[in-house]
Scaffold this active site. Structure first.
Site, PDB file in Angstrom:
ATOM      1  N   GLY A 141     -10.253 -46.724 -26.994  1.00 58.74           N
ATOM      2  CA  GLY A 141     -10.980 -46.447 -25.773  1.00 58.74           C
ATOM      3  C   GLY A 141     -10.926 -44.981 -25.386  1.00 58.74           C
ATOM      4  N   VAL A 165       2.811 -39.932 -19.510  1.00 58.57           N
ATOM      5  CA  VAL A 165       2.455 -39.959 -18.093  1.00 58.57           C
ATOM      6  C   VAL A 165       3.410 -40.911 -17.371  1.00 58.57           C
ATOM      7  CG1 VAL A 165       0.683 -40.597 -16.420  1.00 58.57           C
ATOM      8  CG2 VAL A 165       0.044 -39.408 -18.531  1.00 58.57           C
ATOM      9  N   GLU A 199      -2.973 -62.795 -40.287  1.00 58.33           N
ATOM     10  CA  GLU A 199      -3.025 -61.711 -41.270  1.00 58.33           C
ATOM     11  C   GLU A 199      -1.644 -61.394 -41.821  1.00 58.33           C
ATOM     12  OE1 GLU A 199      -7.005 -59.547 -39.408  1.00 58.33           O
ATOM     13  OE2 GLU A 199      -5.012 -58.853 -38.857  1.00 58.33           O
ATOM     14  N   ASP A 213      -7.465 -52.537 -23.687  1.00 59.61           N
ATOM     15  CA  ASP A 213      -6.605 -53.703 -23.493  1.00 59.61           C
ATOM     16  C   ASP A 213      -5.950 -53.737 -22.120  1.00 59.61           C
ATOM     17  OD1 ASP A 213      -7.241 -54.344 -26.061  1.00 59.61           O
ATOM     18  OD2 ASP A 213      -5.294 -53.879 -26.934  1.00 59.61           O
ATOM     19  N   ALA A 258     -10.636 -53.997 -30.744  1.00 57.85           N
ATOM     20  CA  ALA A 258     -11.075 -52.603 -30.811  1.00 57.85           C
ATOM     21  C   ALA A 258     -12.516 -52.393 -30.353  1.00 57.85           C
ATOM     22  CB  ALA A 258     -10.882 -52.079 -32.232  1.00 57.85           C
TER      23      ALA A 258
END
Length: 461
Positions: A23, A87, A183, A320, A336
């Site tokens: 993002g 941050v 996976e 997310d 994604a």
């Protein structure tokens, strides 16, 4: 040190982006030609292609194959600066982002528009003590840790003559049957049953057990039932033991306790991997405290139709970390493509506001979802078309190479996958870091089952 003392009239509109994932990176790239100043802040100096992180964890790819330095990716954007730091706070009144950069007490960055895209972390549903024995997979460090655990388990089994201990060392439990869990389990089975099958003298890696535990009644719950059934069939053919409706109640002393219906079962395994749930990053709590952002039950920020926070239209939350409830009964999936589209949308939204145009609402274009199970085995749901098997695997391969950020990554991954395909070899099977400590722990392992836990099952969401 502060960047907030510049003459206000001299500086362009300043967009600060927290997070260099999909993002944040896509927003920065789209703003690269805009008449604004952009500052991208991330704790890492690289963008990570998370969808292929499990291949690092199982030795198919190296970390650098799926990571790109942020400064390199954004070097062509002359209006963009990159800061490596964490941050820790936001001052919405002064419009300041506060960083802890270790070298100095604090750095303050002033913003006009703020984009928060810090993603999610592992969620153990109130059982954070499980994290030590059952690591999740979200970062490069997680992948290297998991790779070390997997490969060291085989090394420890090779060195012992205790058959029961060998068996326990070659038990691998994956908790969570979503795309990541499927996976991981499928690739683990290929690693043990094919890649390593002729490389050890004292153990038969084909006897390794890979157990996949899923709390609902089928793997890949978000997918169509036919694709879930196909995925389960493919996993079983690879040698994975699939246990659905299996609610984990405890993880202790390398023993997983779970409940299937009324039956309680236990599996002792040195390697336990967590793929069952996620929670919002700590920035969700910061936004709740500082700007009264509304959070959902896993800490994601509930955003407006333009991805902004209700009381602060110049603060956007994407990826997310965002709960976007405006397109149906459920929030958008944490994948994604959602983050990519939201990053591009917010960039266009900021540009439109600067031109005093009326921005449109965000609308997600769902091109479908895919999950790979193993060699020639994948499932793909394109809404209008559902695929499984070889064709789905081929499309999955093409899409993932296409979305890698840099050309050299695309080329390296393509070559690696080609080599792996024809040889069944995985060239990144390196044991690094604290492997001696892990090996000593495994060699001291004893086969024992504690009293069955009486804790309530964990509801995996």
């Amino acid at each position: 040190m502060s960047t907030s003392n510049q003459n206000e009239s001299d500086r362009p509109h300043h967009v600060v982006i927290i997070g260099g994932g999909f993002g944040g990176l896509y927003a920065a790239q789209k703003l690269g030609k805009s008449p604004v100043k952009v500052t991208l802040i991330d704790r890492r100096n690289f963008h990570l292609f998370q969808p292929l992180l499990y291949q690092v964890a199982t030795g198919s790819l190296s970390p650098a194959d799926i990571a790109s330095p942020l400064r390199s990716v954004l070097a062509g954007n002359k209006n963009t600066s990159v800061l490596m730091g964490e941050v820790v706070d936001i001052d919405p009144d002064a419009q300041l982002v506060k960083l802890n950069i270790k070298l100095t007490a604090q750095l303050e960055v002033k913003y006009d528009s703020l984009i928060v895209a810090t993603g999610v972390s592992h969620h153990y549903f109130g059982n954070d003590q499980w994290s030590e024995q059952a690591p999740g997979l979200k970062t490069i460090e997680d992948a290297i840790n998991i790779r070390r655990r997997i490969l060291t388990a085989f090394e420890a089994a090779e060195k012992t003559s205790d058959r029961q201990l060998q068996e326990a060392l070659m038990n691998f439990v994956v908790i969570g049957g979503g795309p990541t869990g499927v996976e991981l389990a499928g690739t683990l089975a290929e690693l043990a049953h094919r890649t390593l099958s002729d490389e050890f003298t004292n153990i038969d890696t084909k006897k390794a057990r890979i157990i996949l535990l899923e709390g609902t009644d089928r793997v890949l719950p978000p997918y169509h039932a036919d694709l879930s059934a196909a995925a389960k069939k493919s996993l079983i053919e690879l040698g994975v033991e699939v246990k659905t409706s299996a609610m984990v109640t405890n993880i202790e002393d390398h023993v997983v306790t779970f409940k299937c219906g009324e039956q309680i079962e236990q599996i002792q395994a040195q390697t336990i991997l967590w793929a069952a749930g996620v929670k919002a990053s700590t920035m969700g709590k910061v936004l709740s405290d500082r700007v009264n952002a509304e959070l959902d039950r896993v800490g994601r920020v509930i955003v407006q139709p333009d991805m902004a926070i209700a009381a602060h239209p110049n603060i956007y939350v994407i990826g997310d970390l965002a709960n976007y409830p405006h397109l149906g009964d459920r929030p958008l999936p944490g994948v994604a493509p959602v983050a990519m589209q939201q990053g591009e949308y917010v960039a266009h939204h900021i540009e439109a506001k600067l031109l005093q145009k009326e921005p449109a609402k965000f609308k997600y274009q769902d091109f479908g979802s895919m999950a790979v199970i193993g060699r020639h085995e994948a499932v793909a749901d394109f809404k209008f078309l559902r695929l499984k098997g070889w064709l789905a695997w081929f499309i999955w391969t093409f899409v993932h190479i296409y979305y890698l950020i840099e050309f050299d990554n695309k080329l390296i991954v393509m070559i690696q996958w080609g080599w792996n395909y024809f040889t069944h070899r995985r060239g990144a099977r390196l044991i690094t870091g604290k492997y001696l400590q892990v090996l000593e722990e495994m060699e001291g392992m004893r086969v024992s089952y504690p009293t069955v836990a009486t804790k309530q099952p964990v509801e995996v969401v």
